[in-house]
Design a protein around this motif. Structure first.
Motif, PDB file in Angstrom:
ATOM      1  N   UNK A   1       4.955  12.469  -1.196  1.00 48.29           N
ATOM      2  CA  UNK A   1       3.821  12.145  -0.261  1.00 48.29           C
ATOM      3  C   UNK A   1       2.674  11.097  -0.545  1.00 48.29           C
ATOM      4  N   UNK A   2       2.333  11.574  -1.967  1.00 48.55           N
ATOM      5  CA  UNK A   2       1.414  10.537  -2.517  1.00 48.55           C
ATOM      6  C   UNK A   2       1.620   9.132  -2.316  1.00 48.55           C
ATOM      7  N   UNK A   3       2.709   8.763  -2.918  1.00 48.58           N
ATOM      8  CA  UNK A   3       3.058   7.572  -3.001  1.00 48.58           C
ATOM      9  C   UNK A   3       3.225   6.859  -1.309  1.00 48.58           C
ATOM     10  N   UNK A   4       3.799   7.699  -0.632  1.00 49.36           N
ATOM     11  CA  UNK A   4       4.058   7.179   0.758  1.00 49.36           C
ATOM     12  C   UNK A   4       2.910   6.858   1.362  1.00 49.36           C
ATOM     13  N   UNK A   5       1.660   7.782   1.102  1.00 54.17           N
ATOM     14  CA  UNK A   5       0.305   7.612   1.666  1.00 54.17           C
ATOM     15  C   UNK A   5      -0.401   6.417   1.270  1.00 54.17           C
ATOM     16  N   UNK A   6      -0.069   6.245  -0.310  1.00 55.34           N
ATOM     17  CA  UNK A   6      -0.834   4.932  -0.922  1.00 55.34           C
ATOM     18  C   UNK A   6      -0.033   3.623  -0.259  1.00 55.34           C
ATOM     19  N   UNK A   7       1.197   3.727  -0.038  1.00 55.43           N
ATOM     20  CA  UNK A   7       1.925   2.553   0.157  1.00 55.43           C
ATOM     21  C   UNK A   7       1.503   2.268   1.808  1.00 55.43           C
ATOM     22  N   UNK A   8       1.195   3.414   2.428  1.00 48.12           N
ATOM     23  CA  UNK A   8       1.132   3.202   4.198  1.00 48.12           C
ATOM     24  C   UNK A   8      -0.410   2.485   4.080  1.00 48.12           C
ATOM     25  N   UNK A   9      -1.280   3.199   3.238  1.00 46.86           N
ATOM     26  CA  UNK A   9      -2.781   2.634   3.221  1.00 46.86           C
ATOM     27  C   UNK A   9      -2.873   1.163   2.824  1.00 46.86           C
ATOM     28  N   UNK A  10      -2.017   0.851   1.927  1.00 48.16           N
ATOM     29  CA  UNK A  10      -2.006  -0.615   1.414  1.00 48.16           C
ATOM     30  C   UNK A  10      -1.595  -1.648   2.579  1.00 48.16           C
ATOM     31  N   UNK A  11      -0.472  -1.023   2.999  1.00 42.45           N
ATOM     32  CA  UNK A  11       0.047  -1.913   4.281  1.00 42.45           C
ATOM     33  C   UNK A  11      -0.943  -2.186   5.325  1.00 42.45           C
ATOM     34  N   UNK A  12      -1.371  -1.130   5.661  1.00 40.06           N
ATOM     35  CA  UNK A  12      -2.161  -0.917   6.969  1.00 40.06           C
ATOM     36  C   UNK A  12      -3.513  -2.002   6.591  1.00 40.06           C
ATOM     37  N   UNK A  13      -4.045  -1.875   5.415  1.00 37.06           N
ATOM     38  CA  UNK A  13      -4.992  -2.572   4.816  1.00 37.06           C
ATOM     39  C   UNK A  13      -4.712  -4.058   5.085  1.00 37.06           C
ATOM     40  N   UNK A  14      -3.445  -4.459   4.761  1.00 39.06           N
ATOM     41  CA  UNK A  14      -3.075  -6.066   4.780  1.00 39.06           C
ATOM     42  C   UNK A  14      -2.963  -6.288   6.253  1.00 39.06           C
ATOM     43  N   UNK A  15      -2.473  -5.623   7.280  1.00 32.36           N
ATOM     44  CA  UNK A  15      -2.560  -5.791   8.561  1.00 32.36           C
ATOM     45  C   UNK A  15      -2.404  -4.435   9.381  1.00 32.36           C
ATOM     46  N   UNK A  16      -3.333  -4.341  10.305  1.00 30.49           N
ATOM     47  CA  UNK A  16      -3.707  -3.110  10.802  1.00 30.49           C
ATOM     48  C   UNK A  16      -2.698  -2.767  11.946  1.00 30.49           C
ATOM     49  N   UNK A  17      -2.435  -1.273  12.240  1.00 22.48           N
ATOM     50  CA  UNK A  17      -1.480  -0.888  13.166  1.00 22.48           C
ATOM     51  C   UNK A  17      -1.870  -1.767  14.577  1.00 22.48           C
ATOM     52  N   UNK A  18      -2.842  -1.826  14.919  1.00 23.02           N
ATOM     53  CA  UNK A  18      -3.254  -2.527  16.127  1.00 23.02           C
ATOM     54  C   UNK A  18      -2.871  -4.046  16.153  1.00 23.02           C
ATOM     55  N   UNK A  19      -2.832  -4.772  15.006  1.00 26.93           N
ATOM     56  CA  UNK A  19      -2.603  -6.094  14.864  1.00 26.93           C
ATOM     57  C   UNK A  19      -1.138  -6.079  14.962  1.00 26.93           C
ATOM     58  N   UNK A  20      -0.407  -5.080  14.357  1.00 22.72           N
ATOM     59  CA  UNK A  20       1.153  -5.240  14.288  1.00 22.72           C
ATOM     60  C   UNK A  20       1.663  -5.027  15.724  1.00 22.72           C
ATOM     61  N   UNK A  21       1.015  -3.960  16.619  1.00 25.47           N
ATOM     62  CA  UNK A  21       1.347  -3.911  17.719  1.00 25.47           C
ATOM     63  C   UNK A  21       1.182  -5.043  18.831  1.00 25.47           C
ATOM     64  N   UNK A  22       0.062  -5.845  18.531  1.00 22.97           N
ATOM     65  CA  UNK A  22      -0.312  -6.985  19.340  1.00 22.97           C
ATOM     66  C   UNK A  22       0.816  -7.954  19.106  1.00 22.97           C
ATOM     67  N   UNK A  23       1.246  -8.183  17.758  1.00 30.86           N
ATOM     68  CA  UNK A  23       2.248  -9.066  17.680  1.00 30.86           C
ATOM     69  C   UNK A  23       3.592  -8.920  18.342  1.00 30.86           C
TER      70      UNK A  23
END
Length: 316
Positions: free
Chosen positions: A124-146
């Motif tokens: 869980x810790x690795x998954x949370x860290x990975x998601x946090x990193x990816x969402x910092x690079x590109x937010x969920x909003x921006x991904x949905x807009x794309x």
């Protein structure tokens, strides 16, 4: 799609258990205070800004928590020894006593989490860290807009003009011109007889269809000018279809058509009050030029796209 709700449910369950665990060990601490309490117990006094940076909370959030903990007698403010203008937050005597009393709880919780992690298939810790990193690079909003842009663009067709689109070509252009300016003689020449004025002179007209209906148009006029080959003109998009990137799709298509025709460049005239249009032309690679006589009263900017420059160099 319910990830926010799932995370909230998990957070609520863990927080509920955390409150019960504090009660089990007779530790008078609210779960939401723990990150601040822990960092101060491990590293000593810090400013609110430093605490916020270390635990990943906002400055206002940390300020509120510190206020609650201060009222509870667990932390206190003190002047920074090296800079009297700064206040640092440190554990009060009651906070230090709590830091000693909580050690058994730390040991038992850590062992319980280790056992839980061993029973899980995913870290869980690795998954949370990975998601946090990816969402910092590109937010969920921006991904949905794309994805929204890709889906809407896939619903748009760019086709060549036929007489069936004559009325749409006129109506779409007359609508935007009349909204901002007034129809001029050069407009009537092109819109009254697009075949004779544009197509029969070596020009082209493209039509954007959305769900089978014409919602955008753009013309490429053959120019009788030694310096310029074609003119991008009569670009119009229905207000009902705005936000679907149709202007960019039409612009890309008309520029590609000019390249296929072997054009050296594409010229255009516009007005700077049309900010979205000017922004689009810049993204397509057009640059401002001056000096050519214009038949339009409304034109206050002229631009040209040099097609002899590689496309990658035009649009960064």
């Amino acid at each position: 799609m319910a990830i926010g709700s799932r995370l909230r449910m998990l957070t609520e369950k863990v927080t509920e258990d955390a409150a019960a665990i504090y009660a089990l060990y007779h530790i008078d601490l609210q779960p939401k205070w723990f990150p601040v309490f822990y960092i101060l117990s491990q590293e000593g006094p810090k400013t609110i800004t430093e605490i916020a940076r270390e635990i990943g909370h906002s400055h206002p959030s940390v300020s509120r928590i510190v206020g609650e903990m201060t009222a509870h007698g667990l932390v206190a403010e003190e002047k920074d020894a090296t800079d009297g203008r700064k206040n640092r937050i440190g554990l009060a005597p009651a906070g230090h006593q709590l830091a000693e009393a909580i050690q058994d709880q730390y040991a038992d919780v850590e062992q319980a989490i280790t056992t839980l992690s061993a029973q899980a298939n995913h870290d869980l810790w690795q998954a949370i860290g990975e998601w946090e990193y990816l969402l910092e690079q590109k937010s969920l909003l921006r991904r949905v807009q794309e994805q929204q842009r890709k889906r809407t663009e896939s619903e748009v067709q760019i086709v060549d003009y036929t007489p069936a689109y004559r009325q749409a070509f006129r109506d779409l252009n007359e609508a935007w011109i009349s909204t901002y300016f007034k129809m001029e003689a050069a407009d009537y020449k092109a819109l009254d007889d697009p075949e004779g004025y544009i197509l029969n002179r070596g020009g082209h007209i493209l039509v954007a269809l959305w769900k089978g209906q014409p919602v955008g148009v753009c013309a490429l006029l053959k120019m009788d000018d030694p310096d310029y080959d074609y003119e991008l003109a009569k670009m119009a998009v229905s207000p009902a279809a705005q936000g679907k990137n149709i202007g960019r799709l039409l612009g890309d298509a008309i520029v590609d058509r000019a390249r296929q025709l072997g054009a050296r460049n594409v010229f255009l005239e516009s007005n700077t009050i049309l900010k979205p249009a000017i922004s689009l032309y810049h993204r397509l690679g057009f640059e401002k030029v001056t000096g050519r006589p214009t038949p339009y009263e409304r034109a206050n900017i002229q631009m040209v796209l040099d097609l002899q420059v590689p496309a990658a160099a035009q649009v960064q």
